[in-house]
Design an enzyme around this catalytic site. Sequence first.
Site, PDB file in Angstrom:
ATOM      1  N   ASP A 132      16.728 -14.811  27.616  1.00 13.11           N
ATOM      2  CA  ASP A 132      17.832 -14.070  27.384  1.00 13.11           C
ATOM      3  C   ASP A 132      17.673 -12.604  27.208  1.00 13.11           C
ATOM      4  O   ASP A 132      17.262 -12.029  26.150  1.00 13.11           O
ATOM      5  CB  ASP A 132      18.634 -14.650  26.078  1.00 13.11           C
ATOM      6  CG  ASP A 132      19.908 -14.001  25.750  1.00 13.11           C
ATOM      7  OD1 ASP A 132      20.598 -13.320  26.575  1.00 13.11           O
ATOM      8  OD2 ASP A 132      20.531 -14.418  24.590  1.00 13.11           O
TER       9      ASP A 132
ATOM     10  N   LYS B  75      25.571  -3.655  27.659  1.00 17.01           N
ATOM     11  CA  LYS B  75      24.911  -2.604  26.862  1.00 17.01           C
ATOM     12  C   LYS B  75      24.679  -1.444  27.907  1.00 17.01           C
ATOM     13  O   LYS B  75      25.146  -0.346  27.928  1.00 17.01           O
ATOM     14  CB  LYS B  75      23.941  -2.951  25.941  1.00 17.01           C
ATOM     15  CG  LYS B  75      24.252  -3.617  24.586  1.00 17.01           C
ATOM     16  CD  LYS B  75      24.935  -4.895  24.836  1.00 17.01           C
ATOM     17  CE  LYS B  75      25.305  -5.401  23.327  1.00 17.01           C
ATOM     18  NZ  LYS B  75      25.993  -6.572  23.426  1.00 17.01           N
TER      19      LYS B  75
ATOM     20  N   TRP C 161      19.914 -14.393  17.577  1.00 19.02           N
ATOM     21  CA  TRP C 161      21.356 -14.085  17.931  1.00 19.02           C
ATOM     22  C   TRP C 161      21.896 -15.472  17.536  1.00 19.02           C
ATOM     23  O   TRP C 161      21.594 -16.459  18.169  1.00 19.02           O
ATOM     24  CB  TRP C 161      21.638 -13.783  19.278  1.00 19.02           C
ATOM     25  CG  TRP C 161      23.028 -13.548  19.328  1.00 19.02           C
ATOM     26  CD1 TRP C 161      23.887 -12.614  18.979  1.00 19.02           C
ATOM     27  CD2 TRP C 161      23.640 -13.595  20.720  1.00 19.02           C
ATOM     28  NE1 TRP C 161      25.418 -12.708  19.913  1.00 19.02           N
ATOM     29  CE2 TRP C 161      25.067 -13.567  20.973  1.00 19.02           C
ATOM     30  CE3 TRP C 161      23.062 -14.797  21.530  1.00 19.02           C
ATOM     31  CZ2 TRP C 161      26.028 -13.790  21.667  1.00 19.02           C
ATOM     32  CZ3 TRP C 161      24.062 -15.130  22.676  1.00 19.02           C
ATOM     33  CH2 TRP C 161      25.584 -14.748  22.757  1.00 19.02           C
TER      34      TRP C 161
END
Length: 400
Positions: A213, A247, A132
């Site tokens: 993460d 999410k 990311w």
Amino acid sequence: MTESLFGQVEAFAGDPILSLNDAFKADPRTEKVNLSIGVYTDEKGRIPVLRAVKTAYERTGFAERPYLPMEGHAGYREGVQKLVFGDGHPARAEKRIATIQTLGGTGAVGIAADFLAKHAPGRTVLVSDPTWENHHGLFQRAGFTTTTYPYWDRANRSVDFDGMVKAFEAAENGSIVVLQPVCHNPTGVDLDERQQEAVTDVLIAKRHIVVFDMAYQGFGTSLDEDAAFVRRYARRASCLVANSFSKNFSLYGERCGGLSVVCRDADEAERVLGQLKLAVRRSYSSPPMTGGLLVATVLGSDELRAQWAGEVETMRTRMDSMRKLLAEHIRALSNEIDVSFLLNQRGMFSYTGLSAQQVDTMRERDGVYLVGSGRMCVAGLNEANVPKVAKSFVEAQARG
């Protein structure tokens, strides 16, 4: 004005994924398909409002909303620790985890970078290749130099485990290593348990500082199994863990995340918590109340937590079924394309192996939007659009 202080400011090219999402919105075609941005949508293409979250909202009502403390809502922070580490984890029992509520997972990684910049400055930060993009940006903003370690084995569409381990062994002792423990973004491939243990041995031996993460807990196998890597590591060594509820709670705009630091003892945890609070105060002062209340209410109720866990499982299984359906449709159109990668990868994303040119062709010709790297968000698939996506994919592959 004859002279401007800002005349040399460079134009912002825009975030590539968010800009692509803007282009999708502007596309007038009715049968367009958005497989770019990492947002979960249901079979009808809508971002779902989870029933457990709706009930939590009804229960919290419209009471006054004062500022939260710098560290966030107490019930929220307790819920984060139980979810990430498990209720019976020894680090929790010994009160050696410092946890704060953050502005989503991005805010968690950002505060982690700021905290480390003050207390472990001058170190190199290693992130996976690919990763990311904000992993680079957030740590560079904090003053670190970032580099990459091998992760994606393009030929086998799997983890380059040997390259990864060699990079950790070669890195200077005490480097900062960013790991995604589950549902790796963008590749969708993860380390298995044996590989996790081997990586853990190397990281501890090299005294590296690990930042996990974990943005997609529950989308890989289950809420507990997805956190197993983090939980095992935290039994052996200190680490930082960023998590996100964007999410799995479908709370994108509420900016709900957490940062936990596993410390040596309770005294160290208390001091670390104080420094995390200071970092928050110097950044955004305090996290949002409404999102904090919703998450705290769900995670603090056995009834709502069980309902929420069931809804997360529904989201996970729908994405798995869409992977299988897309693979079936591609196979029906071509026997020459290996679609095993769709079934071996997991989570929201799939690394398709498509070139940037092939991705451009799919977008321009068919209105099927993927990220330029070939990353596909499988959560954007549904039974209605899978045939179109499969046809576009096969034709793009045929054109080379």
